[in-house]
Design an enzyme around this catalytic site. Structure first.
Site, PDB file in Angstrom:
ATOM      1  N   TYR A 224       0.821  -1.220   0.000  1.00  0.00           N
ATOM      2  CA  TYR A 224       0.000   0.000   0.000  1.00  0.00           C
ATOM      3  C   TYR A 224       0.853   1.268   0.000  1.00  0.00           C
ATOM      4  O   TYR A 224       0.684   2.152  -0.846  1.00  0.00           O
ATOM      5  CB  TYR A 224      -0.937  -0.048   1.210  1.00  0.00           C
ATOM      6  CG  TYR A 224      -1.795   1.179   1.362  1.00  0.00           C
ATOM      7  CD1 TYR A 224      -2.952   1.337   0.597  1.00  0.00           C
ATOM      8  CD2 TYR A 224      -1.468   2.177   2.273  1.00  0.00           C
ATOM      9  CE1 TYR A 224      -3.748   2.470   0.733  1.00  0.00           C
ATOM     10  CE2 TYR A 224      -2.251   3.308   2.412  1.00  0.00           C
ATOM     11  CZ  TYR A 224      -3.390   3.445   1.647  1.00  0.00           C
ATOM     12  OH  TYR A 224      -4.158   4.572   1.785  1.00  0.00           O
TER      13      TYR A 224
ATOM     14  N   ASP B  14      -3.801   9.617   1.849  1.00  0.00           N
ATOM     15  CA  ASP B  14      -3.725   8.305   2.497  1.00  0.00           C
ATOM     16  C   ASP B  14      -4.733   8.331   3.631  1.00  0.00           C
ATOM     17  O   ASP B  14      -4.370   8.420   4.795  1.00  0.00           O
ATOM     18  CB  ASP B  14      -2.293   8.112   3.024  1.00  0.00           C
ATOM     19  CG  ASP B  14      -2.149   6.851   3.855  1.00  0.00           C
ATOM     20  OD1 ASP B  14      -3.009   5.959   3.742  1.00  0.00           O
ATOM     21  OD2 ASP B  14      -1.177   6.765   4.625  1.00  0.00           O
TER      22      ASP B  14
ATOM     23  N   TYR C 148      -6.726  -5.986   3.476  1.00  0.00           N
ATOM     24  CA  TYR C 148      -7.842  -5.061   3.242  1.00  0.00           C
ATOM     25  C   TYR C 148      -9.033  -5.866   2.721  1.00  0.00           C
ATOM     26  O   TYR C 148      -8.842  -6.889   2.038  1.00  0.00           O
ATOM     27  CB  TYR C 148      -7.459  -3.982   2.225  1.00  0.00           C
ATOM     28  CG  TYR C 148      -6.532  -2.891   2.748  1.00  0.00           C
ATOM     29  CD1 TYR C 148      -6.343  -2.708   4.115  1.00  0.00           C
ATOM     30  CD2 TYR C 148      -5.866  -2.036   1.880  1.00  0.00           C
ATOM     31  CE1 TYR C 148      -5.502  -1.701   4.590  1.00  0.00           C
ATOM     32  CE2 TYR C 148      -5.024  -1.026   2.349  1.00  0.00           C
ATOM     33  CZ  TYR C 148      -4.845  -0.864   3.706  1.00  0.00           C
ATOM     34  OH  TYR C 148      -4.027   0.123   4.170  1.00  0.00           O
TER      35      TYR C 148
END
Ligand code: AAT
Length: 292
Positions: free
Chosen positions: A64, A159, A228
């Site tokens: 990420y 973010d 996620y």
């Protein structure tokens, strides 16, 4: 029991849940904005959870943080002024620091508690705050951007957490308008943009707002993050009208930046092939997202 039920019913992914075996709870607290939990898991190392939603784990944070940072910064020549919204763990700052051209890094995180607990439990991420180019602003990004002079940044990285709780306004048109204003012509935005498996409508809305607002190129990219929901996360890449930006083939490849692959700790996930691959969409997503 009550909190378990709440997690099953999260409106972002109704009827689903994901579990990791907890070895030890390291921190459990509540800030004015959210519940903050850190635990040691059996297989993913330490895990940061906000309001019951996994934000990062030691094992897969590289995917990420590296993608959300290098997708935009490798798409423009010589980025100098960068803004991070959210990202209080410091991981995105750590990644920006690999770019020697960068002169200043502003970060606007709403929650001081996230910053403090990550300094205690995630030293490999919070190391990002130690870079002398970093200036920390603790506050709401909506307010921060309202007060940012026009044309300040070469790149902005959002973010942020999911749009329930403190990040709600960060998917709405007025927010994207303040981002576009804060960018210089040809400047770029990379925004956390949820999962193509779960959030097609939200992504379509964000894409249509961004096409209207930025007027330069706008693309959806994605990558794999196993912890996620759905195991995938997307990013919205937007360029403000001005010198054209081709996100699909990096003009500023990381492999050519001196020391960037190994600075601090070695890059684990991102490379130029991953960059190009991130924009390749499965047929269903092409159909649903490419009209924008
Ligand atoms: N790099 C870790 C991944 C995150 S953290 C998201 C951060 O955004 C949190 O620290 C949260 O406090 C901060 N944040 C939320 N709202 C705001 C706001 N209005 N202004 C500034 N900061 C904010 C994201 C993981 C994504 C998970 C996807 N499911």
């Amino acid at each position: 029991k009550a909190s378990k039920l709440q997690y099953y019913n999260n409106p972002m992914w109704p009827g689903e849940t994901h579990s990791l075996k907890v070895e030890k709870i390291l921190h459990q607290g509540k800030s004015p904005y959210q519940e903050v939990l850190i635990f040691e898991s059996l297989t993913y190392g330490k895990v940061l959870v906000l309001d019951g939603i996994v934000q990062l784990t030691d094992k897969d944070e590289c995917a990420y943080q590296e993608m959300i940072t290098h997708l935009p910064l490798c798409s423009i020549p010589s980025p100098k002024k960068v803004l991070v919204i959210g990202g209080g763990d410091g991981g995105v700052l750590r990644e920006i620091a690999r770019h020697g051209s960068v002169e200043s890094i502003d970060i606007c995180e709403i929650d001081q508690l996230v910053i403090d607990v990550c300094k205690d439990f995630f030293p490999d991420l919070s190391v990002g705050f130690k870079d002398p180019r970093v200036r920390l602003h603790v506050g709401d990004a909506v307010e921060f951007l309202r007060n940012t002079p026009e044309g300040t940044y070469d790149a902005i990285i959002v973010d942020s957490s999911d749009p329930i709780g403190p990040a709600q306004e960060l998917v709405e048109k007025p927010f994207f308008e303040t981002i576009a204003r804060a960018l210089r012509p040809g400047g770029v935005l990379c925004n956390q943009a949820e999962s193509m498996w779960l959030h097609t409508h939200l992504i379509q809305d964000m894409l249509s707002i961004c096409c209207e607002t930025f007027k330069g190129s706008v693309h959806y990219a994605w990558t794999s993050v196993p912890t996620y929901p759905s195991g995938a996360i997307g990013f919205l890449l937007c360029a403000k009208e001005g010198p054209p930006v081709n996100f699909l083939a990096p003009i500023n490849p990381i492999e050519k930046l001196e020391g960037a692959m190994t600075a601090g700790r070695d890059i684990r996930f991102y490379n130029t092939e991953m960059h190009k691959a991130a924009f390749v969409l499965p047929t269903f997503a092409k159909r649903e997202l490419e009209t924008y």
